[in-house]
Design a protein around this motif. Structure first.
Motif, PDB file in Angstrom:
ATOM      1  N   SER A  86       0.440  -1.381  -0.042  1.00 55.77           N
ATOM      2  CA  SER A  86       0.246   0.264  -0.003  1.00 55.77           C
ATOM      3  C   SER A  86       0.741   1.305   0.194  1.00 55.77           C
ATOM      4  O   SER A  86       0.651   2.689  -0.390  1.00 55.77           O
TER       5      SER A  86
ATOM      6  N   HIS B   2       1.947   8.736  -4.064  1.00 54.74           N
ATOM      7  CA  HIS B   2       2.505   7.247  -4.621  1.00 54.74           C
ATOM      8  C   HIS B   2       0.932   6.436  -4.345  1.00 54.74           C
ATOM      9  O   HIS B   2      -0.117   6.564  -3.515  1.00 54.74           O
ATOM     10  N   ARG B   3       0.492   5.053  -4.673  1.00 59.39           N
ATOM     11  CA  ARG B   3      -0.151   4.480  -4.825  1.00 59.39           C
ATOM     12  C   ARG B   3      -0.007   2.698  -4.948  1.00 59.39           C
ATOM     13  O   ARG B   3       0.787   2.569  -5.279  1.00 59.39           O
TER      14      ARG B   3
ATOM     15  N   VAL C 125      -3.216  -0.835  -8.260  1.00 59.75           N
ATOM     16  CA  VAL C 125      -3.383   0.809  -8.917  1.00 59.75           C
ATOM     17  C   VAL C 125      -2.507   1.134 -10.150  1.00 59.75           C
ATOM     18  O   VAL C 125      -2.727   1.087 -11.235  1.00 59.75           O
TER      19      VAL C 125
ATOM     20  N   GLU D  50     -10.555   6.818 -11.156  1.00 61.84           N
ATOM     21  CA  GLU D  50      -9.820   7.450  -9.923  1.00 61.84           C
ATOM     22  C   GLU D  50      -9.196   7.948 -11.081  1.00 61.84           C
ATOM     23  O   GLU D  50      -8.553   8.700 -10.822  1.00 61.84           O
TER      24      GLU D  50
ATOM     25  N   ILE E  36       4.391   8.967 -10.926  1.00 64.83           N
ATOM     26  CA  ILE E  36       3.489   8.095  -9.188  1.00 64.83           C
ATOM     27  C   ILE E  36       4.198   7.956  -8.500  1.00 64.83           C
ATOM     28  O   ILE E  36       5.195   6.875  -8.970  1.00 64.83           O
TER      29      ILE E  36
ATOM     30  N   ALA F  61      -9.857   1.446 -10.174  1.00 61.87           N
ATOM     31  CA  ALA F  61      -8.647   2.255  -9.878  1.00 61.87           C
ATOM     32  C   ALA F  61      -8.668   2.993 -11.535  1.00 61.87           C
ATOM     33  O   ALA F  61      -8.102   4.893 -11.445  1.00 61.87           O
TER      34      ALA F  61
END
Length: 403
Positions: free
Chosen positions: A49, A372-373, A377, A284, A335, A281
């Motif tokens: 995560s 961050h993801r 994702v 989003e 990301i 995902a």
């Protein structure tokens, strides 16, 4: 367990953590191999995560995927993998209780309290004693391990090699010519000279790290190497390892990727591009793209996934994109990074990006910086950049066709 008994055990754990005395649990009823692996410069979690936040980069992701793969493939004979990373004293106490359970197979995690705020790996050498104590405690808590896998020239590997030598545990070391290749590249470019080496080495510790790689490789029961065009020549010239002298001690293995995650992300992106509802995902990502200026919607997405750190060059990438022709033809999606509580390294990159494109201008020019993801994702977003988001982002091949 009665509350009183559990409290007594917790007090005992706390005392051993403070004193450095190792916990010694019974060897679990494990018939197969138990492998330990570690990376002490990340807060590794099974769900990934926090991938891309702080120091949780590719190595942290790789160790989770690798441990899962080893215990799920019954043909390799590994019943348990113990992945060690940094953590608080409270987390470490909970992990010891978990790992001392008598028959726990599968992929397990243990935190090591370094008794210090997170620091860059080049400044972590004074934590060697705390790391060594923590590694020894975890190894004994699981009743011993059959093999320790090391892969970095850092304080964690240095401490783990000490523990392995003390307890007679074989080590497999993944060897890469780093920092040897970096030193050679800087030398050729003229940025690293004999006169400047000492000053630069104070921060980067090139000399010590090169010697550490050689020591770990010499002490290892087996070494693993990544393919290179001139592997044998580079290892002999840069590291001093002759692969032909004892070929049985070396195995060349390409660095793996999690194909299951990639395949799922690609199938999901293709289905959405063909009209299926967006997954959470992709929904989003669609919300992020919708915030861009109207004239930026429909352009392809350029995507970079990684830590916000100078070695990853995120700010340099923004500068190259913003100052070149791609800025008019594609939006840029970065990301990675903890935007809520950035580390000093992340803050340095964020400040540089803000100097190039202030936060209030990002939507107008097409820069997406969501932070961050989770790993899954990030993979979904990368697949969406390839196959597009209907009405929001063109498929990646559109940009290549016009190149």
């Amino acid at each position: 367990m009665p509350r009183r008994g559990r409290a007594a055990r917790a007090r005992g754990r706390r005392g051993r953590l403070a004193s450095g005395r190792a916990c010694s649990g019974p060897r679990a009823r494990i018939r197969g191999i138990t492998v330990a692996q570690l990376f002490l410069h990340a807060d590794i979690d099974p769900e990934l995560s926090a991938a891309g936040a702080g120091d949780n980069g590719g190595i942290a992701t790789l160790l989770v995927r690798l441990g899962d793969a080893l215990v799920s493939d019954r043909t390799v004979g590994v019943d348990r993998v113990v992945t060690m990373s940094r953590g608080s004293v409270r987390d470490a106490m909970g992990d010891l209780l978990e790992l001392e359970s008598a028959d726990r197979t599968g992929h397990r995690y243990g935190r090591i309290p370094l008794l210090h705020d997170p620091v860059p790996s080049s400044a972590a050498w004074p934590m060697r004693v705390a790391a060594r104590r923590g590694i020894r405690r975890l190894v004994r808590a699981v009743g011993g391990v059959d093999l320790i896998h090391l892969r970095m020239a850092d304080v964690g590997s240095l401490a783990a090699s000490d523990v392995a030598r003390e307890l007679g545990i074989p080590v497999v070391f993944t060897v890469a010519p780093d920092p040897h290749a970096v030193v050679e590249s800087l030398d050729r470019s003229g940025r690293l000279t004999r006169e400047r080496f000492g000053r630069i080495d104070v921060d980067e510790h090139y000399w010590f790290r090169t010697r550490l790689v050689q020591r770990l490789a010499a002490d290892a029961a087996h070494t693993v190497l990544f393919p290179r065009p001139r592997l044998a020549e580079d290892l002999r010239r840069l590291v001093g390892i002759d692969l032909g002298a004892h070929p049985e001690r070396h195995t060349v293995v390409p660095e793996g990727v999690d194909l299951d995650t990639i395949d799922r992300s690609v199938a999901e992106a293709i289905a959405h591009a063909r009209g299926a509802p967006a997954s959470p995902a992709l929904a989003e990502l669609g919300d992020l793209v919708e915030r861009l200026a109207p004239d930026r919607r429909g352009l392809p997405l350029l995507v970079s996934i990684g830590r916000l750190h100078r070695v990853k060059g995120m700010a340099a990438l923004v500068e190259a994109w913003a100052g070149g022709p791609l800025a008019e033809r594609a939006n840029l999606l970065l990301i990675g990074g903890d935007l809520a509580s950035p580390s000093p390294d992340e803050l340095e990159q964020l400040d540089r990006i803000d100097e190039l494109i202030p936060a209030g201008e990002r939507n107008r020019v097409g820069l997406l910086l969501p932070g961050h993801r989770p790993n899954d994702v990030a993979a979904s977003w990368l697949a969406a950049a390839r196959f597009g988001l209907p009405g929001l982002a063109a498929a990646g091949e559109c940009m290549r066709a016009r190149a």
